[in-house]
Scaffold this motif. Structure first.
Motif, PDB file in Angstrom:
ATOM      1  N   GLY A 121      20.386 -14.814  -4.280  1.00 19.08           N
ATOM      2  CA  GLY A 121      20.388 -13.707  -5.056  1.00 19.08           C
ATOM      3  C   GLY A 121      19.204 -13.306  -5.329  1.00 19.08           C
ATOM      4  N   PRO A 122      18.136 -14.243  -5.661  1.00 19.20           N
ATOM      5  CA  PRO A 122      16.893 -13.726  -6.210  1.00 19.20           C
ATOM      6  C   PRO A 122      16.074 -13.195  -4.980  1.00 19.20           C
ATOM      7  CG  PRO A 122      17.324 -15.899  -7.193  1.00 19.20           C
ATOM      8  CD  PRO A 122      18.532 -15.465  -6.282  1.00 19.20           C
ATOM      9  N   TRP A 123      16.445 -13.377  -3.743  1.00 15.58           N
ATOM     10  CA  TRP A 123      15.866 -13.079  -2.410  1.00 15.58           C
ATOM     11  C   TRP A 123      16.423 -11.650  -1.916  1.00 15.58           C
ATOM     12  CZ3 TRP A 123      15.997 -16.637   2.544  1.00 15.58           C
ATOM     13  CH2 TRP A 123      15.426 -15.631   3.620  1.00 15.58           C
ATOM     14  N   LEU A 124      17.812 -11.767  -1.796  1.00 17.46           N
ATOM     15  CA  LEU A 124      18.151 -10.567  -1.144  1.00 17.46           C
ATOM     16  C   LEU A 124      19.041  -9.829  -1.871  1.00 17.46           C
ATOM     17  CD1 LEU A 124      19.693 -12.410   2.120  1.00 17.46           C
ATOM     18  CD2 LEU A 124      17.593 -11.286   1.695  1.00 17.46           C
ATOM     19  N   GLY A 125      19.196  -9.886  -3.162  1.00 22.71           N
ATOM     20  CA  GLY A 125      19.830  -9.142  -4.262  1.00 22.71           C
ATOM     21  C   GLY A 125      21.314  -9.161  -3.936  1.00 22.71           C
ATOM     22  N   ASP A 126      21.826  -7.983  -4.183  1.00 24.18           N
ATOM     23  CA  ASP A 126      23.071  -7.556  -3.936  1.00 24.18           C
ATOM     24  C   ASP A 126      23.357  -6.376  -2.696  1.00 24.18           C
ATOM     25  OD1 ASP A 126      25.712  -8.022  -5.036  1.00 24.18           O
ATOM     26  OD2 ASP A 126      25.653  -6.327  -6.055  1.00 24.18           O
ATOM     27  N   SER A 307      20.510   3.530  -5.248  1.00 24.29           N
ATOM     28  CA  SER A 307      19.435   3.510  -5.918  1.00 24.29           C
ATOM     29  C   SER A 307      18.256   2.682  -5.443  1.00 24.29           C
ATOM     30  CB  SER A 307      19.807   2.533  -7.454  1.00 24.29           C
ATOM     31  OG  SER A 307      20.042   1.171  -6.960  1.00 24.29           O
ATOM     32  N   PRO A 308      16.902   2.888  -6.026  1.00 20.74           N
ATOM     33  CA  PRO A 308      15.796   2.005  -5.463  1.00 20.74           C
ATOM     34  C   PRO A 308      15.953   0.565  -5.147  1.00 20.74           C
ATOM     35  CG  PRO A 308      15.031   3.629  -7.121  1.00 20.74           C
ATOM     36  CD  PRO A 308      16.662   3.628  -7.215  1.00 20.74           C
ATOM     37  N   GLN A 309      16.822   0.005  -6.273  1.00 23.68           N
ATOM     38  CA  GLN A 309      17.072  -1.531  -6.122  1.00 23.68           C
ATOM     39  C   GLN A 309      18.075  -1.896  -4.807  1.00 23.68           C
ATOM     40  OE1 GLN A 309      15.255  -4.271  -7.841  1.00 23.68           O
ATOM     41  NE2 GLN A 309      16.329  -5.025  -6.099  1.00 23.68           N
ATOM     42  N   GLU A 310      19.018  -0.950  -4.863  1.00 22.19           N
ATOM     43  CA  GLU A 310      20.108  -1.080  -3.638  1.00 22.19           C
ATOM     44  C   GLU A 310      19.105  -0.942  -2.267  1.00 22.19           C
ATOM     45  OE1 GLU A 310      24.271   0.371  -5.144  1.00 22.19           O
ATOM     46  OE2 GLU A 310      22.832   1.992  -4.830  1.00 22.19           O
ATOM     47  N   ILE A 311      18.091  -0.137  -2.178  1.00 17.64           N
ATOM     48  CA  ILE A 311      17.430   0.158  -0.953  1.00 17.64           C
ATOM     49  C   ILE A 311      16.595  -1.195  -0.743  1.00 17.64           C
ATOM     50  CG2 ILE A 311      15.407   1.396  -0.187  1.00 17.64           C
ATOM     51  CD1 ILE A 311      16.826   3.902  -1.515  1.00 17.64           C
ATOM     52  N   GLN A 312      15.921  -1.627  -1.701  1.00 19.32           N
ATOM     53  CA  GLN A 312      15.117  -2.910  -1.649  1.00 19.32           C
ATOM     54  C   GLN A 312      16.146  -4.274  -1.105  1.00 19.32           C
ATOM     55  OE1 GLN A 312      11.707  -3.330  -2.642  1.00 19.32           O
ATOM     56  NE2 GLN A 312      12.069  -5.287  -1.216  1.00 19.32           N
ATOM     57  N   ASP A 313      17.304  -4.133  -1.657  1.00 15.73           N
ATOM     58  CA  ASP A 313      18.302  -5.458  -1.299  1.00 15.73           C
ATOM     59  C   ASP A 313      18.707  -4.979   0.118  1.00 15.73           C
ATOM     60  OD1 ASP A 313      18.001  -5.980  -4.085  1.00 15.73           O
ATOM     61  OD2 ASP A 313      19.807  -5.341  -4.582  1.00 15.73           O
ATOM     62  N   GLU A 314      19.035  -3.913   0.483  1.00 20.19           N
ATOM     63  CA  GLU A 314      19.271  -3.792   1.965  1.00 20.19           C
ATOM     64  C   GLU A 314      18.156  -4.038   2.971  1.00 20.19           C
ATOM     65  OE1 GLU A 314      22.181  -3.691   2.453  1.00 20.19           O
ATOM     66  OE2 GLU A 314      23.629  -2.762   0.721  1.00 20.19           O
ATOM     67  N   VAL A 315      17.111  -3.577   2.490  1.00 20.09           N
ATOM     68  CA  VAL A 315      16.073  -3.723   3.807  1.00 20.09           C
ATOM     69  C   VAL A 315      15.508  -5.393   3.567  1.00 20.09           C
ATOM     70  CG1 VAL A 315      13.516  -3.530   3.753  1.00 20.09           C
ATOM     71  CG2 VAL A 315      14.973  -1.439   3.219  1.00 20.09           C
ATOM     72  N   ASP A 316      15.586  -5.785   2.473  1.00 18.14           N
ATOM     73  CA  ASP A 316      15.493  -7.498   2.485  1.00 18.14           C
ATOM     74  C   ASP A 316      16.397  -8.126   3.377  1.00 18.14           C
ATOM     75  OD1 ASP A 316      13.144  -7.633   1.002  1.00 18.14           O
ATOM     76  OD2 ASP A 316      14.202  -7.232  -0.690  1.00 18.14           O
ATOM     77  N   THR A 317      17.773  -7.578   3.099  1.00 12.08           N
ATOM     78  CA  THR A 317      18.798  -8.414   3.795  1.00 12.08           C
ATOM     79  C   THR A 317      18.842  -8.124   5.252  1.00 12.08           C
ATOM     80  OG1 THR A 317      20.149  -8.159   2.235  1.00 12.08           O
ATOM     81  CG2 THR A 317      21.176  -8.374   4.263  1.00 12.08           C
ATOM     82  N   PHE A 318      18.281  -6.871   5.724  1.00 15.60           N
ATOM     83  CA  PHE A 318      18.560  -6.685   7.226  1.00 15.60           C
ATOM     84  C   PHE A 318      17.223  -7.136   7.831  1.00 15.60           C
ATOM     85  CE2 PHE A 318      22.018  -4.108   6.307  1.00 15.60           C
ATOM     86  CZ  PHE A 318      22.753  -4.185   7.335  1.00 15.60           C
ATOM     87  N   THR A 319      16.098  -7.036   7.174  1.00 13.52           N
ATOM     88  CA  THR A 319      14.874  -7.604   7.697  1.00 13.52           C
ATOM     89  C   THR A 319      15.023  -9.073   7.950  1.00 13.52           C
ATOM     90  OG1 THR A 319      13.578  -5.885   6.369  1.00 13.52           O
ATOM     91  CG2 THR A 319      12.439  -7.669   7.308  1.00 13.52           C
TER      92      THR A 319
END
Length: 512
Positions: A121-126, A307-319
């Motif tokens: 969670g703290p790394w890849l969010g939701d 949302s900005p947080q959702e975008i961050q989470d998806e970029v972290d996940t796919f990267t």
């Protein structure tokens, strides 16, 4: 009654209340533990310590011992197997039959106390890996256009460029006939490719990685190790303990480095889209839409974007998912070429027949490969780049393999065990691409081969990954004969992805 007396009376009552609640929670935990032990006694498992569970020396104290344990259980014909992380049980799926039952009964990812997904969670969010329910369904629908075949075909040239740079690096660093650990090289290539394809990143990690790029790669490696340690050590599974230990504080700092790296890319692209058309024009040509463009511009049926947080989470996940898992597959594929020279020759012949003298591997070539495709599938089976995935903690009892699994018990799908189960695969420990031949393939169903998971929550980027794997394997055999270093046989190390404890060492002999 004096103020002092009244104060102490309140304090006394408060203390009694706290102690009572604590005792009640302990009692409930013990009662639940006893209940779980009784209900799960019908599930095969190891003798366990009353407090530590199976986190003991020689059991599941390390990922290597864990792998041996699970394979032993599968060889003993167990379709499911139970281990204990402290006082919490984990049911392991070792066969296609119970996996089919699990998939049919849940679509959710698990986020219980014994599941690695919660710890991500703290790394890849939701993001897609972690989210559930309507949010997952909405975001999956919004992101699906990013993986349309037309979009993926636009990445082929970038993948070829990245593979060519990788081949040159292999040539340079093995020019004296020495062998190298290919995983770090491949990891930089896949990260470079992922960033350039999905985020239109302009850097060049393979040729001249910046400090932040190097930090990102090292951070991902270290966070994977830390998360696996949390899964094996009961006390680290508790957030209040983990984040007060040095290892937990290190994890927090690593998360900041990763988020800073991806956050800067997102911020830069957001500014670009604000000052240009939705599809930026460069040198008179429309720039292709990439993954980040779609993230920033996608709208649901109600006109709402991410949302900005959702975008961050998806970029972290796919990267992360888009480079580390593919790097594992490519590295093990290269190793298998050297390990099995006769099979390497068959791959080489297939590539020559399809590609000829072309230096570019095209989408048409990828679709026409025959033996190459079987070889890559066998790499994914035999080495299982993603060795374990989690499923849901059910909110109701379920029947798996004829046994009742109580509510809120975590399940781990052991892909490596399923891929090596002798009830599913003939000569299960033999590396044999011909098992995927259409005329005489093994008699297994879709749940017996799950390198990208299965069901509605399968990997959305699997076509992207398969294209990159095939391009790199083709480029390798075009230019080199791969040889292994017999003194450095790799030792499988399953954590978040399948690595080698001592590296994946091979040499490259230029073809004449």
């Amino acid at each position: 009654m004096s103020f002092t007396t009244h104060f102490y009376s309140i304090l006394y009552a408060l203390c009694i209340g706290i102690v009572t609640v604590f005792i009640w929670k302990v009692f409930r935990h013990i009662s639940h533990f006893v209940y779980l032990r009784r209900k799960l006694s019908v599930v095969p498992g190891l003798p366990r310590h009353w407090l530590l569970g199976n986190a003991q020396k020689g059991q599941v104290d390390s990922s290597k011992n864990f792998l041996k344990l699970i394979i032993k259980a599968a060889n003993e014909k167990h379709k499911i197997f139970c281990t204990w992380v402290g006082t919490l049980p984990v049911v392991h799926i070792l066969h296609a039959d119970p996996l089919k039952e699990v998939i049919k009964q849940t679509r959710e990812k698990s986020k219980g106390h014994t599941d690695g997904y919660r710890m991500f969670g703290p790394w890849l969010g939701d993001g897609l890996l972690m989210s559930e329910g309507r949010k997952w369904e909405r975001n999956r629908k919004l992101l699906t256009p990013a993986f349309h075949f037309d979009i993926l075909n636009g990445y082929i040239n970038i993948m070829n460029d990245g593979a060519d740079i990788l081949m040159d690096r292999f040539a340079k660093d093995t020019s004296k006939g020495n062998t190298i650990d290919v995983f770090p090289y491949v990891c930089k290539m896949t990260l470079d490719s992922m960033l350039r394809c999905s985020l239109s990143y302009s850097g060049s990690i393979q040729t001249k990685a910046s400090e932040s790029e190097e930090e990102y790669i090292q951070a991902v490696r270290r966070m994977s190790e830390i998360l696996w340690q949390r899964n094996l050590r009961p006390y680290l599974a508790i957030d209040g303990v983990f984040y007060n230990f040095p290892i937990g504080k290190e994890f927090v700092q690593l998360c900041k480095k990763v988020h800073n790296f991806t956050g800067k890319i997102i911020k830069s692209r957001t500014q670009t889209l604000k000052t240009h058309d939705e599809v930026q024009v460069t040198e008179g040509k429309k720039r292709r839409l990439d993954f980040l463009d779609i993230l920033l511009t996608a709208k649901d049926s109600e006109g709402h974007g991410l949302s900005p947080q959702e975008i961050q989470d998806e970029v972290d996940t796919f990267t992360f998912e888009g480079h580390d898992t593919t790097a594992s597959a490519v590295s093990w594929g290269i190793y298998a070429l050297g390990k099995y020279p006769d099979l390497q020759q068959k791959v080489y012949k297939d590539v020559c027949d399809v590609v000829g003298d072309s230096k570019m591997i095209t989408k048409d070539h990828i679709g026409r490969f025959t033996y190459m495709s079987k070889f890559v599938k066998e790499v994914l089976r035999y080495y299982s780049p993603v060795p374990i995935i989690g499923r849901a903690e059910y909110d109701h009892p379920v029947i798996i393999d004829g046994k009742e699994i109580p509510t809120n018990v975590s399940m781990w799908v052991n892909i490596y065990a399923i891929h090596h189960n002798e009830d599913i695969w003939t000569n299960n420990m033999l590396f044999d691409p011909e098992r995927f031949d259409a005329e005489h393939r093994d008699d297994h169903d879709v749940y017996g081969f799950v390198p990208f998971s299965v069901g509605s929550r399968n990997c959305i980027g699997q076509v992207f990954a398969m294209n990159e794997i095939k391009i790199n394997i083709a480029k390798v055999v075009q230019r080199y004969e791969v040889v292994v270093d017999p003194s450095k046989e790799p030792v499988l190390l399953p954590d978040v992805i399948m690595r080698a404890d001592n590296g994946v060492h091979v040499g490259f002999r230029p073809r004449k």
